[in-house]
Design an enzyme around this catalytic site. Structure first.
Site, short mmCIF file in Angstrom:
data_model
loop_
_atom_site.label_atom_id
_atom_site.label_comp_id
_atom_site.label_asym_id
_atom_site.label_seq_id
_atom_site.Cartn_x
_atom_site.Cartn_y
_atom_site.Cartn_z
N ASN A 149 0.84 -1.20 0.00
CA ASN A 149 0.00 0.00 0.00
C ASN A 149 0.88 1.25 0.00
O ASN A 149 2.04 1.20 0.40
CB ASN A 149 -0.90 -0.01 1.23
CG ASN A 149 -2.06 -0.97 1.07
OD1 ASN A 149 -2.67 -1.02 0.02
ND2 ASN A 149 -2.34 -1.73 2.10
N CYS A 170 -4.72 -7.35 -3.86
CA CYS A 170 -5.27 -7.10 -2.52
C CYS A 170 -6.26 -8.20 -2.22
O CYS A 170 -6.69 -8.95 -3.11
CB CYS A 170 -5.95 -5.72 -2.51
SG CYS A 170 -6.57 -5.20 -0.89
N HIS A 171 -6.64 -8.35 -0.95
CA HIS A 171 -7.59 -9.41 -0.57
C HIS A 171 -8.91 -8.86 -0.06
O HIS A 171 -9.72 -9.61 0.48
CB HIS A 171 -6.97 -10.33 0.48
CG HIS A 171 -6.22 -9.60 1.55
ND1 HIS A 171 -4.92 -9.86 1.86
CD2 HIS A 171 -6.60 -8.61 2.38
CE1 HIS A 171 -4.52 -9.06 2.83
NE2 HIS A 171 -5.53 -8.30 3.17
N HIS A 201 -9.78 -0.69 -2.27
CA HIS A 201 -10.36 -0.29 -0.99
C HIS A 201 -11.64 0.53 -1.15
O HIS A 201 -12.21 0.96 -0.14
CB HIS A 201 -9.34 0.46 -0.11
CG HIS A 201 -8.23 -0.42 0.39
ND1 HIS A 201 -7.17 0.07 1.11
CD2 HIS A 201 -8.02 -1.75 0.27
CE1 HIS A 201 -6.35 -0.92 1.41
NE2 HIS A 201 -6.84 -2.03 0.90
N TYR A 258 -12.15 6.96 4.07
CA TYR A 258 -12.14 7.36 2.66
C TYR A 258 -13.29 8.30 2.31
O TYR A 258 -13.35 8.83 1.20
CB TYR A 258 -12.25 6.14 1.74
CG TYR A 258 -11.24 5.06 2.02
CD1 TYR A 258 -9.94 5.38 2.42
CD2 TYR A 258 -11.57 3.72 1.90
CE1 TYR A 258 -9.02 4.39 2.69
CE2 TYR A 258 -10.65 2.72 2.15
CZ TYR A 258 -9.38 3.06 2.55
OH TYR A 258 -8.46 2.08 2.81
#
Length: 488
Positions: A149, A170-171, A201, A258
């Site tokens: 990241n 990413c997971h 994300h 975010y």
């Protein structure tokens, strides 16, 4: 099959072990060479001992090397995997601590927001160094798999400026899908089919089908609100589902930072988060978790080494993308996953230059994205706000333009909801000065930033945040682990 895989940042011991065992679950990969590299000889020594123990216990011919010489590790590598954390926990602590002085309360701070943007400034010069080495000494057709990241910024820089074949991994999508399968009562996650698309994300489950039956918004809301655990841990995420009509991949704590609406005032933070685990919104939660995990691993290392003596169980292969991508590319067994790549028409209502996360298929011909996806308008609007911040952040990191960096931070959704322009300008100065050791591109700007800080009249406060927990000692962690074991 015999080829070389280089892992940069292999001192991330637990994650490196997971990637290693996943890859060795593919029978054709037993003759692969793993080249580990890291700045820390100490961590390299620990992870190499663990991987050597795994190789020995399973009677494999797999070769494992470890070196602090990155270029040596990359020589001839067909695949390069990065899981670096530039600046380590020392710099990361400033990503959380300094914004708090200006009222910005982050849970993770590794993607956007003030912390994520500065994290990108530290990472991008290093990512470009990796790309230079890959171009010069790795296999001609080497593929760069970035796990580090801030995912979108790192991948953006590697593709646009590093000129290397790069995919970001990413997971978050897998974890979100597991939650949805659970609340809908699926017996297995394989009963759930989905299309999930957006940016890393901030990815959205825009089509859900359980055993072929389409799942609508109302059914999904009811399922989450009826769940005894998620109804409390994911309050903010459920609220976004109600308003946007689709579920976000990202955890309650990550998603909260975010957006401009849920962490703008302390009382709002405590209303929407859950303190049962760091990922649900705790102030600086991931910093605390990372610190505890590092301390725990150092102390309990003999037990980790002993566990490495067990046979590899292919049934326990994780859903991390790396091993599945390598298997598809090398054997032509097709793999479907969600990948971070340049948009270029994959998502119709996001900018072409953005790094998006969306479904794709992998085979011998490479990663082939499913194109022509259109996000719901609210999802696209939220993503575009972050993309604009990411673009400015990447360009600032490349140019060393501190004024552009300040504009990127100013346009961040949560920062803009909390701080004034004067506060943002001072905060960025303070962060650049504090992290100067990892920001070579801003060396020319540091003296003037120090001068401005010495004369600034902008007031700050010492604030731990709205929902802070102290780092637990090893003894406390042991006691909690024992208590959990007793209660089952």
């Amino acid at each position: 099959m015999s080829f070389k895989i280089a892992i940069i940042g292999a001192g991330s011991v637990g994650f490196t072990k997971k990637l290693f065992t996943d890859i060795l679950c593919v029978p054709e990969f037993k003759d692969v060479e793993f080249a580990l590299t890291d700045l820390s000889e100490h961590n390299l020594g620990m992870i190499k001992a663990i991987l050597d123990r795994i190789v020995e216990a399973n009677g494999l011919p797999t070769k494992v090397t470890a070196t602090t010489d990155r270029r040596k590790a990359l020589e001839g590598a067909r695949y390069v995997i990065s899981c670096v954390r530039v600046g380590g926990l020392e710099a990361y602590a400033d990503d959380i601590r300094i914004p708090l002085k200006y009222g910005i309360d982050q849970c993770v701070g590794d993607t956007i927001c003030a912390g994520g943007i500065l994290y990108g400034q530290r990472n991008i010069p290093v990512i470009l160094d990796f790309c230079k080495d890959i171009r010069e000494v790795a296999d001609t057709n080497a593929k760069f798999l970035n796990y580090a990241n801030p995912m979108a910024m790192n991948t953006w820089a590697a593709i646009e400026y590093g000129k290397v074949d790069t995919v970001g991994l990413c997971h978050g999508v897998q974890h979100g899908a597991e939650q949805i399968a659970e609340v809908l009562g699926a017996k297995s996650r394989h009963e759930l089919d989905y299309v999930c698309s957006g940016i890393n994300h901030q990815t959205w489950f825009i089509d859900l089908r359980l055993n072929g039956r389409k799942i609508g918004k109302d059914e999904l809301i009811a399922a989450f609100e009826a769940h005894p655990v998620y109804s409390q841990q994911e309050k903010l995420r459920i609220d976004v589902l109600k308003r946007f009509g689709v579920y976000s991949t990202e955890s309650n704590g990550h998603l909260s930072e975010y957006l401009p609406w849920y962490r703008k005032r302390p009382e709002e933070i405590t209303r929407w988060i859950d303190m049962s685990d760091w990922i649900h919104g705790e102030t600086g939660g991931y910093l605390r978790y990372s610190t505890e995990t590092r301390n725990w691993f150092e102390t309990e290392y003999p037990q980790f080494l002993e566990a490495a003596s067990k046979p590899i169980d292919p049934a326990k292969r994780s859903n991390e993308h790396a091993s599945h991508i390598l298997e598809a590319l090398e054997t032509n067994r097709v793999y479907r996953g969600h990948f971070n790549v340049r948009n270029d028409g994959v998502i119709t209502n996001l900018p072409q230059d953005a790094i998006i996360e969306s479904p794709g298929f992998v085979d011998r011909f490479g990663i082939n994205m499913a194109a022509g996806i259109t996000l719901p308008e609210a999802c696209a609007a939220t993503c575009i706000a972050s993309i604009n911040v990411q673009r400015m952040s990447v360009h600032a990191a490349i140019s060393g333009d501190i004024d552009l960096l300040k504009l990127a931070v100013l346009h961040d959704p949560l920062v803009g909801a909390v701080s004034t322009p004067e506060e943002v300008w001072q905060m960025v100065d303070e962060m650049v000065v504090a992290q100067a050791a990892w920001l070579p591109q801003y060396a020319h700007a540091v003296p003037a930033a120090k001068e401005r800080l010495s004369k600034s009249a902008v007031k700050t406060r010492e604030w731990a945040g709205a929902a802070r927990r102290n780092v637990r000692s090893i003894d406390e962690l042991r006691a909690e682990k024992a208590a959990l074991k007793q209660t089952g």
